[in-house]
Each structure stands twice: as C-alpha cells, then as structure tokens.
Design a protein around this motif. Structure first.
Motif, mmCIF file in Angstrom:
data_model
loop_
_atom_site.group_PDB
_atom_site.id
_atom_site.type_symbol
_atom_site.label_atom_id
_atom_site.label_comp_id
_atom_site.label_asym_id
_atom_site.label_seq_id
_atom_site.Cartn_x
_atom_site.Cartn_y
_atom_site.Cartn_z
ATOM 1 N N UNK A 141 11.724 -23.428 -1.128
ATOM 2 C CA UNK A 141 12.343 -22.104 -1.108
ATOM 3 C C UNK A 141 11.612 -21.255 -2.144
ATOM 4 N N UNK A 142 11.670 -19.943 -1.985
ATOM 5 C CA UNK A 142 10.903 -19.096 -2.893
ATOM 6 C C UNK A 142 11.733 -17.925 -3.396
ATOM 7 N N UNK A 143 11.325 -17.437 -4.560
ATOM 8 C CA UNK A 143 11.921 -16.247 -5.168
ATOM 9 C C UNK A 143 10.789 -15.299 -5.549
ATOM 10 N N UNK A 144 10.958 -14.024 -5.206
ATOM 11 C CA UNK A 144 9.947 -13.011 -5.506
ATOM 12 C C UNK A 144 10.566 -11.955 -6.409
ATOM 13 N N UNK A 145 9.900 -11.658 -7.507
ATOM 14 C CA UNK A 145 10.360 -10.587 -8.398
ATOM 15 C C UNK A 145 9.175 -9.683 -8.714
ATOM 16 N N UNK A 146 9.360 -8.387 -8.459
ATOM 17 C CA UNK A 146 8.311 -7.398 -8.718
ATOM 18 C C UNK A 146 8.611 -6.701 -10.035
ATOM 19 N N UNK A 147 7.611 -6.585 -10.887
ATOM 20 C CA UNK A 147 7.815 -5.938 -12.176
ATOM 21 C C UNK A 147 8.193 -4.464 -11.996
ATOM 22 N N UNK A 148 9.075 -3.942 -12.841
ATOM 23 C CA UNK A 148 9.424 -2.516 -12.759
ATOM 24 C C UNK A 148 8.191 -1.637 -12.972
ATOM 25 N N UNK A 149 8.152 -0.517 -12.267
ATOM 26 C CA UNK A 149 7.045 0.423 -12.411
ATOM 27 C C UNK A 149 7.458 1.574 -13.332
ATOM 28 N N UNK A 150 6.486 2.202 -13.939
ATOM 29 C CA UNK A 150 6.736 3.326 -14.846
ATOM 30 C C UNK A 150 7.380 4.471 -14.066
ATOM 31 N N UNK A 151 8.584 4.900 -14.443
ATOM 32 C CA UNK A 151 9.243 5.985 -13.702
ATOM 33 C C UNK A 151 8.480 7.302 -13.769
ATOM 34 N N UNK A 152 7.551 7.440 -14.717
ATOM 35 C CA UNK A 152 6.752 8.665 -14.824
ATOM 36 C C UNK A 152 5.579 8.671 -13.854
ATOM 37 N N UNK A 153 5.442 7.572 -13.068
ATOM 38 C CA UNK A 153 4.330 7.466 -12.123
ATOM 39 C C UNK A 153 4.407 8.598 -11.100
ATOM 40 N N UNK A 154 3.284 9.285 -10.876
ATOM 41 C CA UNK A 154 3.220 10.386 -9.922
ATOM 42 C C UNK A 154 2.069 10.138 -8.946
ATOM 43 N N UNK A 155 2.417 9.742 -7.729
ATOM 44 C CA UNK A 155 1.434 9.522 -6.670
ATOM 45 C C UNK A 155 1.838 10.355 -5.466
ATOM 46 N N UNK A 156 0.857 10.985 -4.856
ATOM 47 C CA UNK A 156 1.148 11.825 -3.698
ATOM 48 C C UNK A 156 1.650 10.987 -2.542
ATOM 49 N N UNK A 157 2.634 11.542 -1.805
ATOM 50 C CA UNK A 157 3.153 10.848 -0.632
ATOM 51 C C UNK A 157 2.009 10.599 0.345
ATOM 52 N N UNK A 158 1.964 9.384 0.906
ATOM 53 C CA UNK A 158 0.861 9.001 1.787
ATOM 54 C C UNK A 158 1.171 9.424 3.222
ATOM 55 N N UNK A 159 0.181 10.060 3.874
ATOM 56 C CA UNK A 159 0.376 10.473 5.262
ATOM 57 C C UNK A 159 -0.107 9.416 6.253
ATOM 58 N N UNK A 160 -0.325 8.158 5.749
ATOM 59 C CA UNK A 160 -0.629 7.016 6.606
ATOM 60 C C UNK A 160 0.105 5.804 6.051
ATOM 61 N N UNK A 161 0.101 4.712 6.804
ATOM 62 C CA UNK A 161 0.789 3.500 6.343
ATOM 63 C C UNK A 161 0.113 2.943 5.096
ATOM 64 N N UNK A 162 0.920 2.498 4.138
ATOM 65 C CA UNK A 162 0.375 1.864 2.944
ATOM 66 C C UNK A 162 -0.247 0.521 3.309
ATOM 67 N N UNK A 163 -1.319 0.159 2.628
ATOM 68 C CA UNK A 163 -1.962 -1.141 2.834
ATOM 69 C C UNK A 163 -1.789 -1.972 1.571
ATOM 70 N N UNK A 164 -1.625 -3.285 1.758
ATOM 71 C CA UNK A 164 -1.453 -4.187 0.625
ATOM 72 C C UNK A 164 -2.437 -5.356 0.745
ATOM 73 N N UNK A 165 -2.855 -5.857 -0.402
ATOM 74 C CA UNK A 165 -3.737 -7.021 -0.449
ATOM 75 C C UNK A 165 -3.484 -7.760 -1.748
ATOM 76 N N UNK A 166 -3.637 -9.088 -1.694
ATOM 77 C CA UNK A 166 -3.448 -9.907 -2.890
ATOM 78 C C UNK A 166 -4.702 -9.799 -3.752
ATOM 79 N N UNK A 167 -4.542 -9.230 -4.923
ATOM 80 C CA UNK A 167 -5.680 -9.036 -5.822
ATOM 81 C C UNK A 167 -6.008 -10.320 -6.564
ATOM 82 N N UNK A 168 -4.986 -11.013 -7.056
ATOM 83 C CA UNK A 168 -5.160 -12.279 -7.770
ATOM 84 C C UNK A 168 -3.790 -12.945 -7.898
ATOM 85 N N UNK A 169 -3.769 -14.285 -7.950
ATOM 86 C CA UNK A 169 -4.864 -15.234 -7.693
ATOM 87 C C UNK A 169 -5.112 -15.376 -6.199
#
Length: 252
Positions: free
Chosen positions: A68-96
């Motif tokens: 069984x698995x548990x996933x926890x994502x670290x909180x992000x900085x609430x001051x983060x400002x990124x423009x809304x994406x007009x396409x689907x977001x892409x994800x990839x495992x950077x490491x490991x």
C-alpha cells in the motif's frame, strides 16, 4: 480657478485614462483579464498527486510488489504567481528513477505562456517484511520464534528486505540487530550443517544400490557444499556433498 473647474479637469483626466491608455495597452498585448488569471497552488498539488498515483500503481505492477502507498506533496509558496495554462499541464518524474521515497515532479505548461515548476513530494510504500522479534547477536541461529512479519516502509530499506520467514529460519546472523529491525540478505548466512570433527553418515549411491557407512568430517560446511570426509571403515579420505545435518553423499 474655482472648485467646479478643478473637479471637471480631474474627471476628464480619469476619462482619458479609461478610454485612451487602456486600449493602447491592449494593442501592446496586455490583457488585464489574462493578467489576473493565475494557476493556484492547489491545482499544482493536485496534478502532482494524480501523476504520482499513476506512476506508483504502474511501478508496483511492473515490480510485482504487493504494497500500500501514501503520497504527500510538500506545500507550495502561497506567493507563487504562474500564469493560468491554456493547455493541459504535463508532469514528469525528475528524480529519482522510481517513484519511491523523496521524489521531485516537474510540472510544466507548454501553452502560449510556458513555464516549469519542480514540486517535491514523498512516496511511502508499506509491505510486510521479516523482522527480528528480539535482539539478536552475531552467530545466533534463527528459529521460528526469533522472526516475524511486520509492515514497514520498504522505500527506506535500501539494502533490501525479505518477505518470507521460511527463507530465513535455520540461517545464522552475521551481525547484531535490534528488536523490530528488518532483516536484509546481507545480515544472514547459511549455518554450518556439519562442523569439522562431526561424526557423519556417508551415503554412496550406485544405480539402485545405496551403501551407508560411518565417517568423520575433516572440514565444516553448509547444505550443498562439498567437504572432505574420512571413511572410518577404510580410513580413506573422500569428497562428499552435505545432504543435511550429519549426512553426506558420494556419487559412485
């Protein structure tokens, strides 16, 4: 200048900005509606969690691991400002390389306003592994009462782990361990089935004939190893394979 004249000029200045400056900014590519549209941290966290869930399920299936698995994502900085994406977001495992332990996921927008952010997370995999039920010392022989199965985070067991108590009973410890510690392959070795000087029974097979005679082990060894044995009947020294405690076999 009276008050009414000052008020009139002030209103005209505001009107010139509203109907003059704003269209000019729009012609330069500035859109106040788009500028206000931002991607929320919750959206980035959700995209990361969804990607990791898929990756972990695929990893467990490929590795044939029951966990069984548990996933926890670290909180992000609430001051983060990124423009809304007009396409689907892409994800990839950077490491490991595998989605286990501390991981980093690259989340990207490949739309008209591209950006990339790296999101840290942690994946914990829990599975039953063999642990010591009491403190064990180097040289201790493992029995059914000295080991048990207990659920642990296998992502932290970088030196390996064991999933069956039957595979370790009868083996010997190579170093001390504490109660509850997971046993790894490097902590165990085969216990000697026969020691030097032990009295053994030599079995010699030839076709359907099986001859048994007394012998003395001139060296020790574990199951399946070949050792030197003296035939006490003839005093000849022969090579024999250990078949079990006190038992050796000779191929005729």
């Amino acid at each position: 200048m009276n008050v009414m004249t000052t008020l009139f000029r002030h209103m005209m200045a505001k009107r010139r900005f509203s109907f003059g400056v704003l269209p000019a900014l729009c012609l330069l590519g500035y859109n106040p509606l788009q500028a206000a549209a931002l991607v929320m941290p919750e959206e980035l966290i959700g995209a990361t969690e969804g990607f990791l869930e898929f990756s972990v399920e695929d990893y467990l299936e490929r590795s044939e691991i029951q966990a069984r698995y548990e996933i926890s994502v670290n909180p992000l900085d609430p001051r983060l400002r990124l423009a809304a994406c007009d396409s689907d977001l892409t994800q990839a495992l950077e490491s490991p390389a595998q989605p286990v332990g501390r991981v980093t996921v690259r989340v990207s927008c490949e739309g008209s306003t591209p950006w990339t952010i790296f999101v840290p997370a942690q994946v914990r995999l829990f599975s039953p592994v063999v642990v010591a039920t009491r403190p064990l010392n180097r040289g201790d022989l493992l029995g059914p009462d000295t080991v048990a199965l207990a659920e642990q985070d296998i992502g932290t067991l970088t030196r390996g782990y064991l999933t069956s108590t039957e595979l370790v009973v009868g083996r010997k410890m190579t170093r001390p361990v504490r109660t509850g510690q997971a046993l790894t392959p490097a902590l165990l070795e085969l216990a000697e089935s026969i020691k030097r000087g032990d009295q053994v029974v030599i079995s010699a097979r030839s076709g359907g004939i099986n001859v048994r005679m007394p012998g003395e082990a001139l060296s020790g060894g574990t199951l399946g190893q070949q050792i030197s044995v003296r035939n006490l009947s003839s005093q000849r020294v022969i090579k024999a394979r250990i078949a079990g405690p006190g038992q050796v076999e000779v191929e005729m």
